[in-house]
Enzyme design. Structure first.
Site, mmCIF file in Angstrom:
data_model
loop_
_atom_site.group_PDB
_atom_site.id
_atom_site.type_symbol
_atom_site.label_atom_id
_atom_site.label_comp_id
_atom_site.label_asym_id
_atom_site.label_seq_id
_atom_site.Cartn_x
_atom_site.Cartn_y
_atom_site.Cartn_z
ATOM 1 N N GLY A 256 0.808 -1.204 0.000
ATOM 2 C CA GLY A 256 0.000 0.000 0.000
ATOM 3 C C GLY A 256 0.840 1.251 0.000
ATOM 4 N N ASP A 257 2.163 1.098 -0.083
ATOM 5 C CA ASP A 257 3.065 2.254 -0.089
ATOM 6 C C ASP A 257 4.307 1.875 -0.898
ATOM 7 O OD1 ASP A 257 4.449 4.701 0.699
ATOM 8 O OD2 ASP A 257 3.108 4.792 2.418
ATOM 9 N N ASP A 258 5.448 2.525 -0.626
ATOM 10 C CA ASP A 258 6.659 2.241 -1.378
ATOM 11 C C ASP A 258 7.055 0.775 -1.221
ATOM 12 O OD1 ASP A 258 6.670 5.051 -1.637
ATOM 13 O OD2 ASP A 258 7.975 5.266 0.103
#
Length: 467
Positions: A256-258
Site C-alpha cells: 500500500g506504499d513504497d
C-alpha cells in the site's frame, strides 16, 4: 531477465497478487501456491531447539509470547558456543513482540505461521528513534515491532517459506480514524546490528512498515515475499534506514506504499544524528503498488543517501518506477544513484518522479534553510508501457537537482496520457535515446550512455546462510 528465485514461479506470484488486490481486509496465502518440499531445519547452528520445547502451542489461539521469550533467553546462552537456532514448526503461533539475540537463527518450517496479536498491550512501548525525534504516526512513543532486535551480531530469519502475519487491518483502521497516540509497530525491526540476513519467508499484513533495518550494517534480504493490500496504510516493504552495505534481491512485494524506501532520518533530528544510508544493492525486485513507487529515496533522508545500485526491476501497476522525495528543511543529500534494466508494465502514472517540496516535517523546529543536495542520478535501459507521463521532475528553486542522466528509454503512453509528457522544474541534466523526447532542462546528448558502476560491493560476495 534472470528468474527471480528457484523456489517461486510467476504463476504463484499471480495467485498471491490476486488475493491481495481483491481482499480489502488483509492478504492471505492460498494453498495453491507452490512451496518447496518440507525440510527439517538442521545444521545452521551448533545448538537447536523447537518452540514446543518451551511450551509453545500452535493452535492460533494460545498466546506464545512467553514461549518465544523463554526459548530465545535460553538459546542466548549458547552465543559463545556456536550459536543456536529456534525452529518454529508447522502451526499457527499467536504472539506479541519478542526480541532476538546474537548468533541466532529463527527458522520457520513449511506451514509455520507466526501471527501478531491484535491486543495492543502485547506490543510494548519502546524509545523513539533518535534520528526521527518523534513517532512517525504521532508525537508520542512507538510500539515494538513483532520481531525486534538491537545491538546484535549475526542474526538470521529464514525458513522453508514459513509466514509471519502482522494482522494489520485493525492497526490501519485505528491509524486512519486518528485513534492512535503512538506510532504503529513494524513487522521486523533490527537496530544497531551487524550481519543481518532475512530470507525464504513470506511476510503479510504488517501494521506499518514491514522490514526496517536501522543503524545497522551488512544486511542481506533475499528470496522473500511481502504482501499487503494495496489500500493498506504505510505498508512500505523494505526500508533500509541509516544503514551501510545492504543487499536486497529476488523479492516480490505488493504494498500500500513504497515497495522499497531508502531512508536516513527526519529533518533536524536526522541531520544531528548524521548517519547516512550508503552502499545499497537492489536486484530482481518485482513490485505492485498502484499509489506509490517501486523504489523511493526519502522523504526521510536527512542523514544522507549515497551509492544506490538498482537493476532488473519489474513494476506492475505501480505509480512510479523510482521517486526521490525531499524538501527544504530535510538537509542531507541524495547522490550517486544508479538504475538499469527496468521494465514497467500494465499502467504507470510516472516513470520517474522527483519531489522538492514534500513537506511532512517532524515538528516546527526544522530549519527551512536546510536544503538537500540531490546530484548524480543515473537511469538507463528502461521500457515502460501504458504511462500517463514520462516524468515529473521537480527540484528546489535556486537549489536544482543536478547531474540527472537518462539514456535508452522507450515509453508507450496510455490512451489518457497527459498533454505535457515531461514536467520539469529546477532540475539539470541530459538524456540520450529517450522516447518521447525529454524536456528542455534535460537536453538530448546523442551517444551518451549513463553510467552504472562496474565494481562489486563487498556485500554482494557475502554468502547467504541457509539450512
Amino acid at each position: 531477465m534472470e528468474p527471480c528465485s528457484k523456489s517461486r514461479n510467476f504463476h504463484a506470484i499471480v495467485v498471491i497478487v490476486g488475493l491481495c488486490l481483491i481482499n480489502v481486509g488483509e492478504c492471505t496465502i492460498s494453498s495453491v501456491v507452490n512451496q518447496a518440499p518440507a525440510q527439517h531445519a538442521k545444521g545452521c547452528r551448533k545448538h537447536r531447539a523447537v518452540l514446543t520445547d518451551f511450551g509453545g502451542v500452535g493452535d492460533g489461539k494460545t498466546l506464545n509470547t512467553k514461549a518465544f521469550k523463554k526459548a530465545i533467553h535460553q538459546l542466548s546462552q549458547k552465543v559463545s558456543d556456536g550459536g543456536a537456532m529456534l525452529v518454529v514448526p508447522s502451526g499457527k503461533w499467536l504472539t506479541g513482540s519478542f526480541n532476538l539475540t546474537s548468533h541466532f537463527t529463527l527458522f520457520l518450517e513449511k506451514d509455520a505461521v507466526i501471527i501478531g496479536s491484535k491486543d495492543e498491550s502485547d506490543w510494548p512501548l519502546i524509545p523513539l528513534l533518535p534520528s526521527y525525534g518523534r513517532g512517525r504516526d504521532a508525537p508520542g512513543g512507538r510500539r515494538s515491532s513483532l520481531i525486534f532486535g538491537t545491538n546484535l551480531t549475526d542474526v538470521v530469519i529464514s525458513g522453508n517459506n514459513g509466514t509471519i502475519d502482522g494482522q494489520g487491518a485493525e492497526w490501519w483502521a485505528r491509524f486512519r480514524s486518528g485513534k492512535l497516540n503512538v506510532t504503529r509497530p513494524y513487522l521486523i525491526e533490527i537496530m544497531y546490528s551487524d550481519q543481518i540476513q532475512i530470507s525464504n519467508i513470506t511476510l503479510l499484513n504488517s501494521p506499518s512498515w514491514v522490514v526496517h533495518p536501522i543503524y545497522s550494517r551488512n544486511i542481506i534480504i533475499k528470496g522473500i515475499t511481502i504482501l499487503a493490500p494495496t489500500n493498506s496504510a504505510n505498508t512500505d516493504g523494505i526500508d533500509p534506514d541509516s544503514c551501510t552495505n545492504t543487499r536486497i534481491e529476488d523479492v516480490y512485494i505488493v504494498s500500500g506504499d513504497d515497495c522499497i524506501a531508502i531512508k536516513s532520518g527526519w529533518d533536524q533530528y536526522g541531520i544531528k544524528f548524521g548517519m547516512p544510508t550508503k552502499h545499497v544493492v537492489i536486484k530482481r525486485l518485482t513490485c505492485i503498488s498502484p499509489d506509490s513507487p517501486a523504489i523511493a529515496i526519502g522523504s526521510e533522508m536527512s542523514g544522507g543517501v549515497e551509492d544506490v545500485r538498482a537493476e532488473d526491476i519489474v513494476a506492475i501497476n505501480t505509480q512510479a518506477g523510482i521517486r526521490i522525495k525531499s524538501s527544504p528543511g530535510r538537509g542531507g543529500y541524495v547522490k550517486d544513484v544508479f538504475a538499469r534494466r527496468m521494465n514497467f508494465k500494465s499502467s504507470m502514472q510516472y516513470v520517474f518522479r522527483t519531489t522538492g517540496s514534500y513537506g511532512q516535517h517532524a515538528d516546527a523546529g526544522f530549519d527551512p534553510k536546510a536544503f538537500p543536495v540531490v546530484e548524480n542520478i543515473n537511469f538507463k535501459d528502461i521500457v515502460a508501457e501504458n504511462a500517463t507521463m514520462a516524468a515529473r521532475l521537480e527540484g528546489i528553486p535556486d537549489r536544482p537537482y543536478k547531474g540527472i542522466c537518462i539514456s535508452n528509454m522507450t515509453i508507450s503512453l496510455s490512451e489518457n496520457h497527459k498533454d505535457l509528457l515531461w514536467n520539469c522544474t529546477d532540475v539539470k541534466g541530459i538524456t540520450s535515446n529517450v522516447k518521447p523526447k525529454a524536456c528542455a532542462l534535460l537536453p538530448e546528448k546523442s551517444g551518451t550512455v549513463c553510467p552504472f558502476p562496474v565494481d562489486k560491493l563487498p556485500i554482494e560476495d557475502v554468502p547467504l546462510k541457509t539450512c
